[in-house]
Design a protein around this motif. Structure first.
Motif, PDB file in Angstrom:
ATOM      1  N   ASP A  10       0.842  -1.189   0.000  1.00  0.00           N
ATOM      2  CA  ASP A  10       0.000   0.000   0.000  1.00  0.00           C
ATOM      3  C   ASP A  10       0.887   1.253   0.000  1.00  0.00           C
ATOM      4  O   ASP A  10       1.897   1.302   0.687  1.00  0.00           O
ATOM      5  CB  ASP A  10      -0.896   0.030   1.238  1.00  0.00           C
ATOM      6  N   VAL A  11       0.489   2.248  -0.778  1.00  0.00           N
ATOM      7  CA  VAL A  11       1.208   3.521  -0.837  1.00  0.00           C
ATOM      8  C   VAL A  11       0.221   4.636  -0.513  1.00  0.00           C
ATOM      9  O   VAL A  11      -0.887   4.660  -1.035  1.00  0.00           O
ATOM     10  CB  VAL A  11       1.832   3.758  -2.231  1.00  0.00           C
ATOM     11  N   VAL A  12       0.655   5.545   0.362  1.00  0.00           N
ATOM     12  CA  VAL A  12      -0.182   6.671   0.784  1.00  0.00           C
ATOM     13  C   VAL A  12       0.584   7.966   0.534  1.00  0.00           C
ATOM     14  O   VAL A  12       1.762   8.076   0.874  1.00  0.00           O
ATOM     15  CB  VAL A  12      -0.547   6.558   2.285  1.00  0.00           C
ATOM     16  N   PHE A  13      -0.081   8.943  -0.070  1.00  0.00           N
ATOM     17  CA  PHE A  13       0.468  10.288  -0.224  1.00  0.00           C
ATOM     18  C   PHE A  13       0.080  11.044   1.035  1.00  0.00           C
ATOM     19  O   PHE A  13      -1.101  11.132   1.364  1.00  0.00           O
ATOM     20  CB  PHE A  13      -0.147  10.960  -1.461  1.00  0.00           C
ATOM     21  N   PHE A  84      -2.390  16.421  -9.417  1.00  0.00           N
ATOM     22  CA  PHE A  84      -3.295  17.310  -8.696  1.00  0.00           C
ATOM     23  C   PHE A  84      -2.985  17.310  -7.198  1.00  0.00           C
ATOM     24  O   PHE A  84      -2.932  18.372  -6.559  1.00  0.00           O
ATOM     25  CB  PHE A  84      -4.751  16.890  -8.941  1.00  0.00           C
ATOM     26  N   LEU A  85      -2.752  16.138  -6.613  1.00  0.00           N
ATOM     27  CA  LEU A  85      -2.424  16.040  -5.182  1.00  0.00           C
ATOM     28  C   LEU A  85      -1.145  16.798  -4.856  1.00  0.00           C
ATOM     29  O   LEU A  85      -1.057  17.470  -3.815  1.00  0.00           O
ATOM     30  CB  LEU A  85      -2.281  14.578  -4.758  1.00  0.00           C
ATOM     31  N   VAL A  86      -0.164  16.701  -5.723  1.00  0.00           N
ATOM     32  CA  VAL A  86       1.096  17.416  -5.514  1.00  0.00           C
ATOM     33  C   VAL A  86       0.840  18.920  -5.516  1.00  0.00           C
ATOM     34  O   VAL A  86       1.370  19.649  -4.672  1.00  0.00           O
ATOM     35  CB  VAL A  86       2.140  17.015  -6.571  1.00  0.00           C
ATOM     36  N   VAL A  88      -1.979  20.429  -4.712  1.00  0.00           N
ATOM     37  CA  VAL A  88      -2.706  20.741  -3.469  1.00  0.00           C
ATOM     38  C   VAL A  88      -1.733  20.779  -2.288  1.00  0.00           C
ATOM     39  O   VAL A  88      -1.778  21.693  -1.458  1.00  0.00           O
ATOM     40  CB  VAL A  88      -3.841  19.719  -3.226  1.00  0.00           C
ATOM     41  N   ALA A  89      -0.831  19.799  -2.203  1.00  0.00           N
ATOM     42  CA  ALA A  89       0.146  19.763  -1.104  1.00  0.00           C
ATOM     43  C   ALA A  89       1.069  20.972  -1.157  1.00  0.00           C
ATOM     44  O   ALA A  89       1.380  21.568  -0.116  1.00  0.00           O
ATOM     45  CB  ALA A  89       0.949  18.468  -1.161  1.00  0.00           C
ATOM     46  N   ASN A  90       1.494  21.355  -2.349  1.00  0.00           N
ATOM     47  CA  ASN A  90       2.350  22.537  -2.481  1.00  0.00           C
ATOM     48  C   ASN A  90       1.609  23.799  -2.053  1.00  0.00           C
ATOM     49  O   ASN A  90       2.189  24.684  -1.429  1.00  0.00           O
ATOM     50  CB  ASN A  90       2.878  22.662  -3.910  1.00  0.00           C
ATOM     51  N   GLN A  91       0.325  23.878  -2.371  1.00  0.00           N
ATOM     52  CA  GLN A  91      -0.494  25.029  -1.946  1.00  0.00           C
ATOM     53  C   GLN A  91      -0.586  25.065  -0.414  1.00  0.00           C
ATOM     54  O   GLN A  91      -0.469  26.117   0.207  1.00  0.00           O
ATOM     55  CB  GLN A  91      -1.896  24.925  -2.546  1.00  0.00           C
ATOM     56  N   LYS A  92      -0.773  23.896   0.206  1.00  0.00           N
ATOM     57  CA  LYS A  92      -0.847  23.822   1.657  1.00  0.00           C
ATOM     58  C   LYS A  92       0.488  24.245   2.283  1.00  0.00           C
ATOM     59  O   LYS A  92       0.514  24.901   3.323  1.00  0.00           O
ATOM     60  CB  LYS A  92      -1.236  22.420   2.104  1.00  0.00           C
ATOM     61  N   MET A  93       1.594  23.883   1.642  1.00  0.00           N
ATOM     62  CA  MET A  93       2.910  24.284   2.135  1.00  0.00           C
ATOM     63  C   MET A  93       3.042  25.809   2.079  1.00  0.00           C
ATOM     64  O   MET A  93       3.536  26.430   3.028  1.00  0.00           O
ATOM     65  CB  MET A  93       4.017  23.638   1.301  1.00  0.00           C
TER      66      MET A  93
END
Length: 97
Positions: A10-13, A84-86, A88-93
């Motif tokens: 299993d892989v989780v971002f 897309f997740l990347v 979103v994560a960069n925006q959160k950073m």
């Protein structure tokens, strides 16, 4: 993507929220910092007082993200969704900064 395709489990971002611990001399200092943190949008912030009287103020962000990407080696999302997740994560950073 190459690493994901080779994964057998299993892989989780996962993006962890910002956390800053501040040791305070006085409770009123911690309370002031807490007020500033909450007013700045860090709603998960809090104060703890240890047994020895140590006062710690924790400034915590709510910007977390945890998304499963594969299960038992099978990719469950598209490459477009991972991109897309990347984003979103960069925006959160950026919001953490």
């Amino acid at each position: 993507m190459t690493a994901l395709e080779k994964a057998t489990g299993d892989v989780v971002f996962k993006f962890e929220p910002f956390v800053l611990h501040v040791l305070c001399r006085e409770l009123r200092d911690a309370q002031l910092l807490h007020s500033v943190a909450v007013d700045s949008g860090f709603r998960n912030s809090g104060i703890t007082v240890g047994r020895g009287g140590k006062i710690t103020m924790a400034v915590r962000s709510t910007h977390c993200l945890e998304v499963p990407l594969s299960h038992k080696g099978r990719l469950m999302v598209s490459e477009e969704y991972i991109e897309f997740l990347v984003q979103v994560a960069n925006q959160k950073m950026e919001e953490n900064i």
